[in-house]
Design an enzyme around this catalytic site. Sequence first.
Site, PDB file in Angstrom:
ATOM      1  N   HIS A  58       0.943  -1.344   0.080  1.00 30.55           N
ATOM      2  CA  HIS A  58       0.042  -0.195  -0.033  1.00 30.55           C
ATOM      3  C   HIS A  58       0.938   1.331   0.001  1.00 30.55           C
ATOM      4  O   HIS A  58       0.272   2.295   0.349  1.00 30.55           O
ATOM      5  CB  HIS A  58      -1.139  -0.010   1.128  1.00 30.55           C
ATOM      6  CG  HIS A  58      -1.958  -0.989   1.190  1.00 30.55           C
ATOM      7  ND1 HIS A  58      -2.968  -0.791   0.037  1.00 30.55           N
ATOM      8  CD2 HIS A  58      -2.371  -1.843   1.945  1.00 30.55           C
ATOM      9  CE1 HIS A  58      -3.946  -1.995   0.423  1.00 30.55           C
ATOM     10  NE2 HIS A  58      -3.258  -2.672   1.358  1.00 30.55           N
ATOM     11  N   SER A 106      -4.541  -7.044  -1.267  1.00 27.03           N
ATOM     12  CA  SER A 106      -5.263  -5.927  -0.794  1.00 27.03           C
ATOM     13  C   SER A 106      -5.547  -4.741  -1.317  1.00 27.03           C
ATOM     14  O   SER A 106      -4.716  -4.619  -2.290  1.00 27.03           O
ATOM     15  CB  SER A 106      -4.531  -5.537   0.626  1.00 27.03           C
ATOM     16  OG  SER A 106      -5.439  -4.654   1.641  1.00 27.03           O
ATOM     17  N   GLU A 131      -6.050   1.313  -6.219  1.00 27.08           N
ATOM     18  CA  GLU A 131      -4.821   0.351  -6.177  1.00 27.08           C
ATOM     19  C   GLU A 131      -5.163  -1.181  -5.495  1.00 27.08           C
ATOM     20  O   GLU A 131      -5.868  -1.380  -5.044  1.00 27.08           O
ATOM     21  CB  GLU A 131      -3.788   1.119  -5.335  1.00 27.08           C
ATOM     22  CG  GLU A 131      -3.924   1.298  -3.856  1.00 27.08           C
ATOM     23  CD  GLU A 131      -3.400   0.611  -2.729  1.00 27.08           C
ATOM     24  OE1 GLU A 131      -2.960  -0.693  -3.293  1.00 27.08           O
ATOM     25  OE2 GLU A 131      -3.887   0.366  -1.585  1.00 27.08           O
TER      26      GLU A 131
END
Length: 176
Positions: A58, A106, A131
């Site tokens: 992330h 994720s 994303e």
Amino acid sequence: MQKGWISPEFLIKSSKADNTVIIGYASVFEVTDNQNDIILKGAFKNSESHNVKLLWQHDVTKPIGVIKCLEEDEYGLKIEAEINNKTLLGSEATALIKQKAVSGLSIGFTIKSSDYNNQGLRIIHDVELMEVSIVTFPANSMAGINQIKQRSLNDTNFNCRSLEELAYLVKKLEKI
């Protein structure tokens, strides 16, 4: 011709620089994640792979490749992506994935439509996906990488084709 000089006819005909392809589920429907969210089928209907970034953990400063295809099926949001092994971070990510030290996926998104059920869980109906990250600990425990393979830069045999890939392949075929 003098020794050490390269002739003007010098051409590179092939490259061994391979990317690593990962296939898996970035999100799985109707699973309560560790944020107390449940994402429903249809939440990603407006997501397009060319707008969504592939990141490491992330971190927006750590893109590691490109997403070739995102597709909802009955189970969740299926992804096919290529990790760029020409970068240090990409080759490190590939090594960790192959070792199975990291296998989670994720998503990063903004919510467009949601409500809460009688148990206080947020039910997400529609998102803007920004994303997909390869992560150590995914929020959705069912989301992860199912398949990994090496791909030559010249290989265009994808299981899941985006519109941009199809347009590229059509142009390539028109030249033949």
